[in-house]
Design an enzyme around this catalytic site. Structure first.
Site, PDB file in Angstrom:
ATOM      1  N   GLY A  73      46.101 -53.072  28.824  1.00 26.59           N
ATOM      2  CA  GLY A  73      47.111 -52.874  29.506  1.00 26.59           C
ATOM      3  C   GLY A  73      47.764 -54.301  30.268  1.00 26.59           C
ATOM      4  N   GLN A  78      52.450 -59.799  35.675  1.00 26.14           N
ATOM      5  CA  GLN A  78      51.048 -60.403  35.296  1.00 26.14           C
ATOM      6  C   GLN A  78      51.490 -61.761  34.229  1.00 26.14           C
ATOM      7  OE1 GLN A  78      48.739 -56.636  34.150  1.00 26.14           O
ATOM      8  NE2 GLN A  78      46.992 -58.434  34.718  1.00 26.14           N
ATOM      9  N   CYS A 120      40.686 -56.801  34.974  1.00 28.36           N
ATOM     10  CA  CYS A 120      42.140 -57.288  34.896  1.00 28.36           C
ATOM     11  C   CYS A 120      42.141 -58.506  34.439  1.00 28.36           C
ATOM     12  CB  CYS A 120      42.728 -57.091  36.557  1.00 28.36           C
ATOM     13  SG  CYS A 120      44.400 -57.460  36.615  1.00 28.36           S
ATOM     14  N   LEU A 121      43.265 -58.536  33.535  1.00 28.55           N
ATOM     15  CA  LEU A 121      43.489 -60.155  32.788  1.00 28.55           C
ATOM     16  C   LEU A 121      44.015 -61.010  33.955  1.00 28.55           C
ATOM     17  CD1 LEU A 121      45.326 -59.073  29.644  1.00 28.55           C
ATOM     18  CD2 LEU A 121      42.933 -59.564  30.088  1.00 28.55           C
ATOM     19  N   HIS A 162      46.189 -48.307  36.959  1.00 25.54           N
ATOM     20  CA  HIS A 162      46.010 -49.564  37.188  1.00 25.54           C
ATOM     21  C   HIS A 162      47.342 -50.489  37.030  1.00 25.54           C
ATOM     22  CE1 HIS A 162      43.211 -53.314  36.562  1.00 25.54           C
ATOM     23  NE2 HIS A 162      44.476 -53.737  36.375  1.00 25.54           N
ATOM     24  N   GLU A 163      48.066 -50.159  35.691  1.00 27.33           N
ATOM     25  CA  GLU A 163      49.121 -50.843  35.451  1.00 27.33           C
ATOM     26  C   GLU A 163      50.364 -50.428  36.478  1.00 27.33           C
ATOM     27  OE1 GLU A 163      48.551 -53.224  33.715  1.00 27.33           O
ATOM     28  OE2 GLU A 163      46.776 -52.777  32.897  1.00 27.33           O
ATOM     29  N   HIS A 166      50.030 -52.630  39.687  1.00 26.23           N
ATOM     30  CA  HIS A 166      50.565 -53.958  39.506  1.00 26.23           C
ATOM     31  C   HIS A 166      52.052 -53.809  39.836  1.00 26.23           C
ATOM     32  CE1 HIS A 166      47.478 -56.561  37.940  1.00 26.23           C
ATOM     33  NE2 HIS A 166      46.990 -55.531  37.072  1.00 26.23           N
TER      34      HIS A 166
HETATM   35 ZN   LIG Z   1      45.391 -55.327  35.822  1.00 27.85          ZN
END
Ligand SMILES: [Zn+2]
Length: 196
Positions: A73, A78, A120-121, A162-163, A166
């Site tokens: 995701g 991000q 998380c990236l 989660h997304e 963000h």
């Molecule tokens: Zn994330």
């Protein structure tokens, strides 16, 4: 997960098979913002009619960046874009292929909870168990502006929540105790410093 099969069949689906992930056009890749960063703490703006071209151009880039990472995701903040847009693909049998969600909104969540180890990236190599509702129903628009609704459970439910977090400036570590969060943020800062 019957609701999952009603996923939109958008035109980007041919970019998402595992084989395709290995021949990602490097020109599509975007730099990922690493925490701490102001854009990761900010509330993203709704995608409006004037943003159509932006989101159309962004979708394949976000998908490519997500697959390359690799991740399941990615939210627009991000990649330094403050718009309410996420891409998701948990890449599991039976799950919907790539989802591009514009202005996603949680409509309802289950009382039942589920715990997954999340990463998380934007917090590379940091992981922690996070407890969230086990089932989530979301409304969103696809790239053509069509309204969609999706009910997800399992990993997909966690990933979508989660997304969407963000887009509200919330990171998975914000679901942890201050003690755990600070530990992770210090560890991340140390590791990033070593990389510089
Ligand atoms: Zn994330």
């Amino acid at each position: 997960m019957p609701g999952l099969m009603s996923a939109p069949d958008d035109t980007s689906s041919n970019e998402t098979s595992p084989q395709a992930a290995e021949r990602i056009d490097p020109a599509l890749l975007l730099p990922i913002v690493i925490a701490p960063s102001a854009i990761l703490k900010a509330k993203a703006k709704p995608v409006g009619p004037g943003d159509e071209d932006t989101v159309r151009a962004l979708a394949p880039k976000m998908l490519a960046t997500m697959y390359k990472a690799p991740g399941i995701g990615l939210a627009a903040p991000q990649v330094n874009v403050g718009l309410r847009m996420v891409v998701v693909d948990i890449q599991k049998a039976g799950s919907p292929g790539p989802l591009v969600m514009i202005n996603p909104e949680v409509v309802s969540v289950s009382q039942e909870l589920n715990t997954y180890e999340e990463g998380c990236l934007s917090l590379p190599e940091q992981f922690a168990e996070v407890t969230r509702p086990a089932v989530v129903t979301v409304r969103y628009q696809d790239l053509s502006g069509k309204k969609e609704q999706l009910t997800a459970d399992g990993l997909l439910a966690t990933c979508i929540q989660h997304e969407i977090d963000h887009l509200n400036g919330v990171l998975f570590v914000d679901h942890l105790s201050a003690l755990k969060r600070n530990m992770i943020m210090r560890k991340l800062a140390k590791e990033q410093k070593r990389k510089d």
